[in-house]
Design an enzyme around this catalytic site. Structure first.
Site, PDB file in Angstrom:
ATOM      1  N   GLU A  68      29.866  21.946  21.609  1.00 23.22           N
ATOM      2  CA  GLU A  68      31.462  21.995  21.612  1.00 23.22           C
ATOM      3  C   GLU A  68      31.959  20.679  22.483  1.00 23.22           C
ATOM      4  O   GLU A  68      31.223  20.135  23.166  1.00 23.22           O
ATOM      5  CB  GLU A  68      31.869  23.197  22.702  1.00 23.22           C
ATOM      6  CG  GLU A  68      31.505  24.602  21.793  1.00 23.22           C
ATOM      7  CD  GLU A  68      32.070  25.780  22.575  1.00 23.22           C
ATOM      8  OE1 GLU A  68      32.459  26.680  22.151  1.00 23.22           O
ATOM      9  OE2 GLU A  68      31.629  25.910  23.980  1.00 23.22           O
ATOM     10  N   CYS A  73      35.935  15.426  26.761  1.00 19.92           N
ATOM     11  CA  CYS A  73      34.672  15.826  27.446  1.00 19.92           C
ATOM     12  C   CYS A  73      33.344  16.270  26.458  1.00 19.92           C
ATOM     13  O   CYS A  73      33.610  17.243  25.657  1.00 19.92           O
ATOM     14  CB  CYS A  73      35.008  17.406  28.261  1.00 19.92           C
ATOM     15  SG  CYS A  73      33.864  18.056  29.018  1.00 19.92           S
ATOM     16  N   CYS A  86      21.474  23.706  27.320  1.00 24.30           N
ATOM     17  CA  CYS A  86      20.999  22.953  28.341  1.00 24.30           C
ATOM     18  C   CYS A  86      19.791  23.395  28.888  1.00 24.30           C
ATOM     19  O   CYS A  86      19.556  24.860  28.832  1.00 24.30           O
ATOM     20  CB  CYS A  86      22.074  22.902  29.391  1.00 24.30           C
ATOM     21  SG  CYS A  86      21.734  22.165  30.889  1.00 24.30           S
ATOM     22  N   CYS A 114      21.353  26.179  35.861  1.00 18.14           N
ATOM     23  CA  CYS A 114      22.420  26.801  37.096  1.00 18.14           C
ATOM     24  C   CYS A 114      23.050  28.183  36.744  1.00 18.14           C
ATOM     25  O   CYS A 114      23.364  28.592  35.694  1.00 18.14           O
ATOM     26  CB  CYS A 114      23.656  25.675  37.084  1.00 18.14           C
ATOM     27  SG  CYS A 114      22.805  24.002  36.977  1.00 18.14           S
ATOM     28  N   CYS A 169      26.501  28.836  35.296  1.00 18.98           N
ATOM     29  CA  CYS A 169      27.225  27.951  34.208  1.00 18.98           C
ATOM     30  C   CYS A 169      26.732  28.826  32.825  1.00 18.98           C
ATOM     31  O   CYS A 169      25.711  29.090  32.623  1.00 18.98           O
ATOM     32  CB  CYS A 169      26.352  26.738  34.339  1.00 18.98           C
ATOM     33  SG  CYS A 169      26.961  25.786  32.751  1.00 18.98           S
ATOM     34  N   CYS A 180      35.234  23.997  32.432  1.00 18.77           N
ATOM     35  CA  CYS A 180      34.268  23.706  33.030  1.00 18.77           C
ATOM     36  C   CYS A 180      33.316  24.827  32.958  1.00 18.77           C
ATOM     37  O   CYS A 180      33.509  25.860  33.686  1.00 18.77           O
ATOM     38  CB  CYS A 180      34.219  23.181  34.529  1.00 18.77           C
ATOM     39  SG  CYS A 180      35.432  21.744  34.930  1.00 18.77           S
TER      40      CYS A 180
HETATM   41  N1  SAH Z   1      24.753  19.078  33.531  1.00 18.97           N
HETATM   42  C1  SAH Z   1      25.970  17.959  34.213  1.00 18.97           C
HETATM   43  C2  SAH Z   1      27.263  17.760  33.192  1.00 18.97           C
HETATM   44  C3  SAH Z   1      27.868  19.183  32.649  1.00 18.97           C
HETATM   45  S1  SAH Z   1      29.495  19.061  33.934  1.00 18.97           S
HETATM   46  C4  SAH Z   1      26.228  18.491  35.532  1.00 18.97           C
HETATM   47  O1  SAH Z   1      26.074  19.857  35.856  1.00 18.97           O
HETATM   48  O2  SAH Z   1      26.881  17.685  36.075  1.00 18.97           O
HETATM   49  C5  SAH Z   1      29.987  20.591  34.234  1.00 18.97           C
HETATM   50  C6  SAH Z   1      30.546  20.831  35.288  1.00 18.97           C
HETATM   51  O3  SAH Z   1      31.077  22.002  35.460  1.00 18.97           O
HETATM   52  C7  SAH Z   1      29.424  20.726  36.238  1.00 18.97           C
HETATM   53  O4  SAH Z   1      29.750  20.327  37.668  1.00 18.97           O
HETATM   54  C8  SAH Z   1      29.074  22.278  36.520  1.00 18.97           C
HETATM   55  O5  SAH Z   1      28.373  22.675  37.574  1.00 18.97           O
HETATM   56  C9  SAH Z   1      30.623  22.893  36.444  1.00 18.97           C
HETATM   57  N2  SAH Z   1      30.396  24.340  36.141  1.00 18.97           N
HETATM   58  C10 SAH Z   1      29.515  24.782  35.498  1.00 18.97           C
HETATM   59  N3  SAH Z   1      29.895  26.126  35.436  1.00 18.97           N
HETATM   60  C11 SAH Z   1      31.172  26.485  35.862  1.00 18.97           C
HETATM   61  C12 SAH Z   1      31.934  27.344  36.123  1.00 18.97           C
HETATM   62  N4  SAH Z   1      31.996  28.741  35.534  1.00 18.97           N
HETATM   63  N5  SAH Z   1      33.227  27.341  36.469  1.00 18.97           N
HETATM   64  C13 SAH Z   1      33.793  26.023  37.119  1.00 18.97           C
HETATM   65  N6  SAH Z   1      32.671  24.895  36.840  1.00 18.97           N
HETATM   66  C14 SAH Z   1      31.415  25.080  36.173  1.00 18.97           C
END
Ligand code: SAH
Length: 332
Positions: free
Chosen positions: A83, A97, A104, A108, A111, A322
């Protein structure tokens, strides 16, 4: 566009070397077909049209949020979902973005991408095509910024990510307006520090102590906090650009007053700038901190000398915000 395949096809036909650059200039400018490429011989245009698709990706679905954010669900030629999100702002910025991987490999816990199956690294062509599919739609209004904050961990696919970054200026996106976000993958941060491109570094921190961070982001066991922050300081030392820290606000988990103090102690405001991210709902067990809790956390940081901003949530109603990217087709 698959630029390696392009080079090969042109070489096989014995075309002069400058042809590849000519084709790329058209593609980078948002050409929609080979027929448009008026400085190429007609026979070559026809040959390319029959042999090489203009994009490595096909559009499988699209949603537009109430704030105008567009989310495209794309598929690679081998059927991997990914996406890409376009956010347009009043000041004229148009940020794409992009995803660096389909799925991935990291897990985490908060996420949605982390919960889907890992497919594979995306090629540099597939990364650039995510931007180009937006360029093509509105020629003349090209994207201005690219952030590697979609699916995947860009630092685990850094060869392809950097190869894509090299070509982004051809699409109108300068290196200064390109940011790479990482969980704190140290070898990648080190490589970014030593490239010649002035790319922005963003760090997903989410907790200022190792125990909690490891719970939220298992990768912290491999690259602990102190080492990650040291790598970010080295980046700043060499590049002289602030590191943006992302901190997702989880109710009762990382949003307490003492945790704000620990964060303020851990980060030097001359080096780091904090962006608090309201949590976007996914299938995870977490709940997002409320507006007041976020404001209180921000105030606590600022009281202790660490300026922070709260990220404007975009595209939440279409699961484009995000952490919500999961490659699911839109429900009909
Ligand atoms: N893998 C990289 C790039 C992804 S960026 C990284 O983690 O930095 C995506 C961002 O959204 C990251 O900061 C991640 O931690 C954040 N994120 C993940 N799940 C989220 C959620 N449910 N709500 C808000 N931010 C989230």
């Amino acid at each position: 566009m698959d630029l390696t395949a392009l080079d090969q096809l042109l070489a096989e036909r014995g075309e002069p070397r400058f042809r590849a650059a000519q084709v790329w200039r058209w593609v980078a400018g948002g050409a929609r077909s080979y027929a448009d490429m008026s400085n190429l011989p007609l026979a070559l245009r026809e040959y390319l049209a029959a042999s090489l698709p203009l994009s490595t990706l096909s559009l499988r679905g699209e949603q537009v949020a109430s704030d105008g954010t567009v989310k495209a669900l794309l598929s690679t030629t081998d059927g991997r979902p990914l996406e890409t999100v376009l956010m347009s702002y009043r000041d004229g910025r148009r940020s794409v973005c992009v995803s660096s991987q389909s799925g991935c490999p990291l897990t985490c816990t908060f996420c949605a991408t982390g919960a889907m199956r890992f497919g594979r690294n995306l090629t540099s062509g597939e990364i650039l095509d995510q931007v180009l599919q937006f360029t093509r739609r509105r020629p003349g209004v090209a994207p201005t910024n690219v952030i590697f904050m979609g699916m995947g961990e860009p630092m685990m696919n850094l060869d392809n990510v950097l190869a894509a970054c090299e070509r982004l200026p051809d699409l109108g996106v300068t290196h200064r307006r390109t940011a790479i976000s990482t969980v704190g993958w140290i070898p990648g941060i080190e490589r970014l520090t030593s490239t010649d491109m002035p790319l922005r570094l963003a760090l997903s921190l989410h907790a200022a102590d190792d125990a909690l961070r490891s719970e939220l982001m298992p990768v912290n066991e491999r690259y602990p906090l102190a080492d990650v922050l040291a790598a970010c300081r080295a980046y700043h030392e060499r590049r002289r650009r602030r590191v943006f820290v992302e901190y997702v606000m989880l109710a009762g988990v990382n949003d307490r007053y003492e945790q704000a103090l620990a964060l303020a102690r851990a980060l030097d405001p001359r080096i780091f700038k904090v962006n608090l991210i309201p949590y976007n709902p996914t299938d995870s067990p977490y709940a997002g901190s409320g507006r007041e809790a976020i404001a209180a956390f921000k105030a606590a940081l600022e009281e202790h000398g660490l300026p922070a901003t709260v990220r404007l949530t975009r595209g939440r109603d279409i699961d484009a915000a995000c952490g919500q990217l999961a490659g699911r087709a839109a429900a009909a």
